[in-house]
Design a protein around this motif. Structure first.
Motif, PDB file in Angstrom:
ATOM      1  N   LEU A  85       0.843  -1.196   0.000  1.00  0.00           N
ATOM      2  CA  LEU A  85       0.000   0.000   0.000  1.00  0.00           C
ATOM      3  C   LEU A  85       0.882   1.251   0.000  1.00  0.00           C
ATOM      4  N   PRO A  86       0.426   2.332  -0.632  1.00  0.00           N
ATOM      5  CA  PRO A  86       1.243   3.550  -0.700  1.00  0.00           C
ATOM      6  C   PRO A  86       1.184   4.362   0.592  1.00  0.00           C
ATOM      7  N   LEU A  87       1.696   3.765   1.660  1.00  0.00           N
ATOM      8  CA  LEU A  87       1.850   4.441   2.940  1.00  0.00           C
ATOM      9  C   LEU A  87       3.335   4.713   3.168  1.00  0.00           C
ATOM     10  N   SER A  88       3.635   5.679   4.001  1.00  0.00           N
ATOM     11  CA  SER A  88       5.035   6.003   4.271  1.00  0.00           C
ATOM     12  C   SER A  88       5.632   5.009   5.256  1.00  0.00           C
ATOM     13  N   ASN A  89       6.962   4.965   5.327  1.00  0.00           N
ATOM     14  CA  ASN A  89       7.634   4.107   6.303  1.00  0.00           C
ATOM     15  C   ASN A  89       7.224   4.471   7.731  1.00  0.00           C
ATOM     16  N   ALA A  90       7.031   5.760   7.977  1.00  0.00           N
ATOM     17  CA  ALA A  90       6.604   6.194   9.307  1.00  0.00           C
ATOM     18  C   ALA A  90       5.210   5.663   9.629  1.00  0.00           C
ATOM     19  N   GLU A  91       4.330   5.646   8.628  1.00  0.00           N
ATOM     20  CA  GLU A  91       2.974   5.131   8.849  1.00  0.00           C
ATOM     21  C   GLU A  91       2.991   3.624   9.074  1.00  0.00           C
ATOM     22  N   PHE A  92       3.780   2.898   8.287  1.00  0.00           N
ATOM     23  CA  PHE A  92       3.907   1.454   8.510  1.00  0.00           C
ATOM     24  C   PHE A  92       4.487   1.180   9.900  1.00  0.00           C
ATOM     25  N   HIS A  93       5.460   1.985  10.290  1.00  0.00           N
ATOM     26  CA  HIS A  93       6.088   1.807  11.603  1.00  0.00           C
ATOM     27  C   HIS A  93       5.044   1.972  12.715  1.00  0.00           C
ATOM     28  N   ALA A  94       4.206   2.998  12.595  1.00  0.00           N
ATOM     29  CA  ALA A  94       3.187   3.238  13.614  1.00  0.00           C
ATOM     30  C   ALA A  94       2.174   2.096  13.662  1.00  0.00           C
ATOM     31  N   ILE A  95       1.731   1.623  12.497  1.00  0.00           N
ATOM     32  CA  ILE A  95       0.756   0.535  12.447  1.00  0.00           C
ATOM     33  C   ILE A  95       1.350  -0.735  13.047  1.00  0.00           C
ATOM     34  N   ARG A  96       2.636  -0.980  12.762  1.00  0.00           N
ATOM     35  CA  ARG A  96       3.289  -2.177  13.316  1.00  0.00           C
ATOM     36  C   ARG A  96       3.220  -2.206  14.835  1.00  0.00           C
ATOM     37  N   HIS A  97       3.263  -1.029  15.456  1.00  0.00           N
ATOM     38  CA  HIS A  97       3.345  -0.966  16.911  1.00  0.00           C
ATOM     39  C   HIS A  97       2.005  -0.656  17.576  1.00  0.00           C
ATOM     40  N   ASN A  98       0.944  -0.531  16.792  1.00  0.00           N
ATOM     41  CA  ASN A  98      -0.373  -0.305  17.393  1.00  0.00           C
ATOM     42  C   ASN A  98      -0.834  -1.562  18.123  1.00  0.00           C
ATOM     43  N   VAL A  99      -1.149  -1.404  19.401  1.00  0.00           N
ATOM     44  CA  VAL A  99      -1.637  -2.520  20.224  1.00  0.00           C
ATOM     45  C   VAL A  99      -2.757  -1.989  21.118  1.00  0.00           C
ATOM     46  N   PRO A 100      -3.972  -2.526  20.996  1.00  0.00           N
ATOM     47  CA  PRO A 100      -5.083  -2.035  21.817  1.00  0.00           C
ATOM     48  C   PRO A 100      -4.985  -2.544  23.255  1.00  0.00           C
ATOM     49  N   ASP A 101      -5.857  -2.032  24.099  1.00  0.00           N
ATOM     50  CA  ASP A 101      -5.834  -2.385  25.518  1.00  0.00           C
ATOM     51  C   ASP A 101      -5.923  -3.891  25.760  1.00  0.00           C
ATOM     52  N   TYR A 102      -6.721  -4.569  24.962  1.00  0.00           N
ATOM     53  CA  TYR A 102      -6.947  -5.990  25.253  1.00  0.00           C
ATOM     54  C   TYR A 102      -5.700  -6.860  25.017  1.00  0.00           C
ATOM     55  N   MET A 103      -4.682  -6.306  24.378  1.00  0.00           N
ATOM     56  CA  MET A 103      -3.437  -7.064  24.173  1.00  0.00           C
ATOM     57  C   MET A 103      -2.364  -6.668  25.176  1.00  0.00           C
ATOM     58  N   ARG A 104      -2.653  -5.746  26.048  1.00  0.00           N
ATOM     59  CA  ARG A 104      -1.652  -5.273  27.000  1.00  0.00           C
ATOM     60  C   ARG A 104      -1.750  -6.053  28.304  1.00  0.00           C
TER      61      ARG A 104
END
Length: 318
Positions: free
Chosen positions: A299-318
């Motif tokens: 997908l045409p997203l930036s490396n910074a955007e991919f980086h952020a998505i990679r590290h997104n973790v909701p409360d239920y996974m913490r």
């Protein structure tokens, strides 16, 4: 140092800089399934996948953790022939999923699942909430349960189900797209009904909409129409969407998605990168976590955007 040695040193330095990016993988896969021997009896094109199989697939993709969504709701699928002792089979499938996840407690979390329209749905949610391996969340598949939010009886029932999960602190994951096989209506009106009637009943827990509000791929224009409703609510800082997330499982890599990649990327940005959770769906037909992540990276997203998505973790996974 000779010219050759300098060239080799430069090449090694470049590899050292690019290797982390090439190895980068999501912290978690937020949409996965196991396939029990019982489930696959009526699906000859699918082979069983247990927890050990899934962990091997996650290792191949360098993904550390995953959310395993029980397939128990399939026993209550009105689009398929009725099964005997339906609720008994639903309980057994949820319990099998819990037992599998217990083998890898540091890697896997399980969501209980049920057809929310069934008379036993509230009982099963209450039972799952007492199981430490199932109380994390509730998975509902509106397509396979033939949910219709224009039906007042369905809507009233779903309010009860959402409230039951909310009261027990169970996150909610919803396959929102209505039945494709039965050609049920979908689109903006459906998304508005979800926002108006169901989201307020689950105000205290994360709510995750699967497949970017679709059923896989991005060929269906009604999916983009529904997604537009959520985008508008997010832009307006609507309190009802405060804890709303979207997973991207099955979006990239399925159907004729590449021409739509710029639009998918734009919708992801409109939703907000922090609300996007990576997911790859069940590892069948070669659609492994590794293959799914490779497709998503196109997908045409930036490396910074991919980086952020990679590290997104909701409360239920913490």
């Amino acid at each position: 140092m000779s010219r050759t040695q300098r060239g080799s040193a430069f090449a090694l330095a470049i590899l050292a800089l690019t290797a982390p990016q090439r190895r980068a993988a999501p912290a978690a896969d937020h949409h996965q399934h196991l396939f029990s021997p019982v489930i696959v009896k009526n699906a000859p094109d699918i082979t069983p996948v247990d927890a050990a199989d899934l962990v091997r697939l996650l290792d191949a993709a360098r993904i550390q953790r995953a959310v395993v969504l029980s397939l128990a709701y399939q026993y209550g699928n009105p689009n398929r022939p009725a099964v005997r002792n339906e609720y008994e089979r639903v309980r057994a499938e949820n319990d099998w999923t819990a037992e599998q996840v217990a083998r890898f407690p540091d890697r896997l979390r399980a969501f209980c699942s049920v057809n929310p329209l069934k008379e036993y749905a509230l009982d099963e949610i209450g039972r799952c909430a007492t199981n430490p391996r199932l109380r994390t969340g509730l998975k509902m598949h509106f397509g396979n349960s033939d949910v219709d939010l224009a039906n007042d009886q369905h809507l009233a029932r779903l309010k009860e189900v959402f409230a039951a999960a909310n009261d027990r602190g169970m996150a909610i994951l919803v396959h929102l797209r209505t039945s494709v096989s039965r050609k049920r209506p979908y689109g903006a009106a459906y998304a508005r009904a979800f926002l108006d009637h169901l989201m307020p009943a689950a105000a205290a827990v994360p709510v995750q909409i699967a497949h970017l509000a679709g059923a896989g791929g991005y060929d269906d224009p009604l999916v983009d129409e529904a997604l537009g409703v959520f985008v508008s609510s997010i832009a307006a800082s609507d309190a009802r969407v405060k804890r709303l997330y979207f997973d991207v499982s099955g979006v990239a890599g399925l159907g004729d998605w590449k021409p739509k990649a710029p639009r998918i990327a734009r919708r992801i940005r409109e939703i907000g990168i922090r609300r996007i959770l990576y997911g790859s769906d069940g590892a069948t037909g070669g659609h492994t976590p590794r293959a799914a992540w490779t497709a998503f990276r196109q997908l045409p997203l930036s490396n910074a955007e991919f980086h952020a998505i990679r590290h997104n973790v909701p409360d239920y996974m913490r």
